[in-house]
Scaffold this active site. Structure first.
Site, mmCIF file in Angstrom:
data_model
loop_
_atom_site.group_PDB
_atom_site.id
_atom_site.type_symbol
_atom_site.label_atom_id
_atom_site.label_comp_id
_atom_site.label_asym_id
_atom_site.label_seq_id
_atom_site.Cartn_x
_atom_site.Cartn_y
_atom_site.Cartn_z
ATOM 1 N N HIS A 32 84.081 59.792 18.783
ATOM 2 C CA HIS A 32 85.185 60.441 18.073
ATOM 3 C C HIS A 32 85.030 60.157 16.580
ATOM 4 O O HIS A 32 84.629 59.070 16.183
ATOM 5 C CB HIS A 32 86.534 59.916 18.561
ATOM 6 C CG HIS A 32 86.900 60.397 19.918
ATOM 7 N ND1 HIS A 32 87.348 61.673 20.156
ATOM 8 C CD2 HIS A 32 86.883 59.769 21.117
ATOM 9 C CE1 HIS A 32 87.609 61.811 21.448
ATOM 10 N NE2 HIS A 32 87.321 60.677 22.058
ATOM 11 N N CYS A 40 83.347 63.525 24.048
ATOM 12 C CA CYS A 40 84.047 62.742 25.056
ATOM 13 C C CYS A 40 84.193 63.549 26.350
ATOM 14 O O CYS A 40 83.196 63.857 26.989
ATOM 15 C CB CYS A 40 85.394 62.272 24.512
ATOM 16 S SG CYS A 40 86.091 60.863 25.405
#
Length: 493
Positions: free
Chosen positions: A429, A334
């Protein structure tokens, strides 16, 4: 609706885990149960099936209750961005950035009708509600605007169980002090006490428990021994206790250093590594701590720009580049993925609109921070043909500056991330919860270090999590007076 609420004498005393345990115990005993926390402050998020963002703890508790998480289970999520400002997530979607004063003085009362709507919807679907408080109910400077503790107990007519962490020391003082700072109506709601994270001989506590019950008039419903169950944490305070999972003084064949950004988010991405054989995980925030790891991971962050500037200021940016030149493995997730690229353009604010930051340059991508957060669960196939799943929530768009090998090809045909033999970047994630990928990734490192590969026959992440919930059920049920819990639930109707 039957309701019970777990409140604590402080943050990180074990409220979330105890709520998770009760969710699994109750569903195993035949109840339809749902978790609820009106207002949560955390940088560890959970993405619901419809793309809503809630606190990680309520997502985990829903899993324990064997139901799909919804945004009704955590209608308000506050994600600190720094400088006493938080991003307010309402019913799973970004609402606004607010400072603490504006939030408490203007927003809290306005949002209460939405909180009540969530409660009513849950009430219509489930037999029992397990509520979790936030921090302490006895913060006297905040009580008049506190919608996460006693106010929710009043709204649901819930019996309150007060939990304290004995590892901190001063457990009796914290319990008595908390009760003394409650008003008479609030104190009357506290129907039981739990002493958590106990290590040692319970017999040595008996005289103290007897005194506590006599002094407060409240029954101690359990002394829960410390239990290293693999349940994901929500509060970044829990990072300091990761040393309890694997000794920091033990030597591991493979050393993993995770950069602990000031605004680190979703550090639970790395929980699966704690169970990977011969792999040691360290969270580092200085050059001295970095040392010479086999793998460096740049995790997610709530504030990519500020945390990248911190990375430069600490000297860690240059050291990561040095390690990369020596062939060390690098992974960015991310915000960490964005930092691995060539540049980040911030178009989020008027003051910084269009400002370009040169970043590490380890991957051929450019990122533009603009628009709304993207939040969704995803599935796909990685570069090696392995199925990958997890969730994404990120701001901005990353575009390759030259042809690349993507990390994942998603089900809808879109590409995510960049893969090279040395550097991986992805928005995914939960990357390491894909156990086959994780095992193969570290087996490649083992081969490179002339170590023996570990068997690829591994427990799936679903099986691992289910096992953890069942172990938690067994452990807490054994040490908690469940007869009294059910009595309190019957009285709450």
């Amino acid at each position: 609706m039957k309701a019970i609420m777990i409140q604590g004498t402080a943050s990180d005393v074990g409220k979330s885990v105890l709520c998770t345990a009760l969710c699994r115990i109750l569903v195993n005993d035949g109840y339809q149960v749902a978790p609820f926390k009106s207002q949560n402050m955390a940088l560890n998020s959970y993405i619901t099936k419809d793309g809503g963002e809630i606190g990680r703890a309520q997502g985990v508790q829903a899993e324990a209750a064997k139901i799909d998480a919804t945004t009704d289970m955590n209608p308000i999520l506050l994600k600190p961005t720094g400088n006493m400002v938080s991003e307010v997530i309402l019913h799973g979607k970004r609402f606004a950035d607010m400072d603490a004063v504006s939030y408490r003085e203007n927003f809290v009362e306005q949002v209460m009708p939405e909180v009540r709507k969530s409660l009513r919807r849950l009430e219509a679907q489930y037999d029992v509600l397990v509520l979790e408080g936030a921090g302490s109910p006895a913060e006297i400077n905040l009580k008049n605007r506190d919608i996460a503790n006693m106010r929710m107990a009043h709204e649901t007519d819930a019996a309150v169980i007060l939990v304290a962490d004995i590892e901190r020391g001063g457990v009796f003082a914290s319990l008595v002090g908390t009760l003394m700072l409650l008003d008479d109506e609030e104190r009357a709601r506290v129907k039981g006490i739990v002493i958590n994270k106990f290590r040692g001989m319970k017999e040595l506590l008996v005289s103290g428990i007897d005194w506590l019950e006599e002094y407060t008039g409240i029954q101690v419903l359990g002394v829960i021994p410390y239990f290293d169950v693999q349940i994901e944490a929500e509060d970044s305070m829990a990072l300091s206790s990761l040393r309890l999972k694997k000794s920091q003084h033990e030597e591991f064949d493979i050393d993993v250093a995770v950069i602990r950004f000031p605004m680190i988010s979703n550090f639970t991405d790395f929980d699966p590594l704690l169970g990977e054989p011969d792999v040691g995980v360290r969270f580092v925030s200085s050059l001295k701590e970095l040392k010479n790891p086999d793998v460096i991971i740049l995790p997610g962050t709530k504030n990519t720009i500020d945390d990248y500037l911190w990375l430069q200021e600490t000297g860690l940016a240059q050291e990561i580049l040095q390690r990369a030149r020596r062939g060390k493995k690098i992974i960015g997730i991310c915000g960490g993925y964005q930092m691995l690229g060539e540049s980040i353009v911030n178009q989020q604010t008027v003051e910084n609109g269009g400002r370009t930051y040169s970043t590490l340059g380890l991957l051929p991508i450019e990122t533009v921070l603009i628009g709304e957060n993207q939040t969704t669960q995803i599935k796909g196939t990685n570069y090696a043909g392995q199925e990958m799943k997890g969730f994404v929530f990120h701001l901005g768009c990353s575009t390759p500056t030259q042809p690349i090998q993507s990390f994942i090809c998603l089900e809808d045909g879109r590409q995510d991330g960049v893969y090279t033999e040395q550097v991986i970047g992805t928005y995914l994630h939960g990357i390491f919860q894909n156990r086959s990928f994780t095992r193969e990734y570290f087996n490649q490192i083992r081969v490179g270090k002339d170590l023996e590969e570990v068997s690829s026959e591994i427990q799936s992440d679903y099986e691992r999590r289910e096992q953890a919930y069942e172990m938690l059920d067994y452990h807490v049920r054994k040490h908690l007076n469940m007869d009294k819990i059910y009595e309190l639930l019957d009285e709450s109707m």
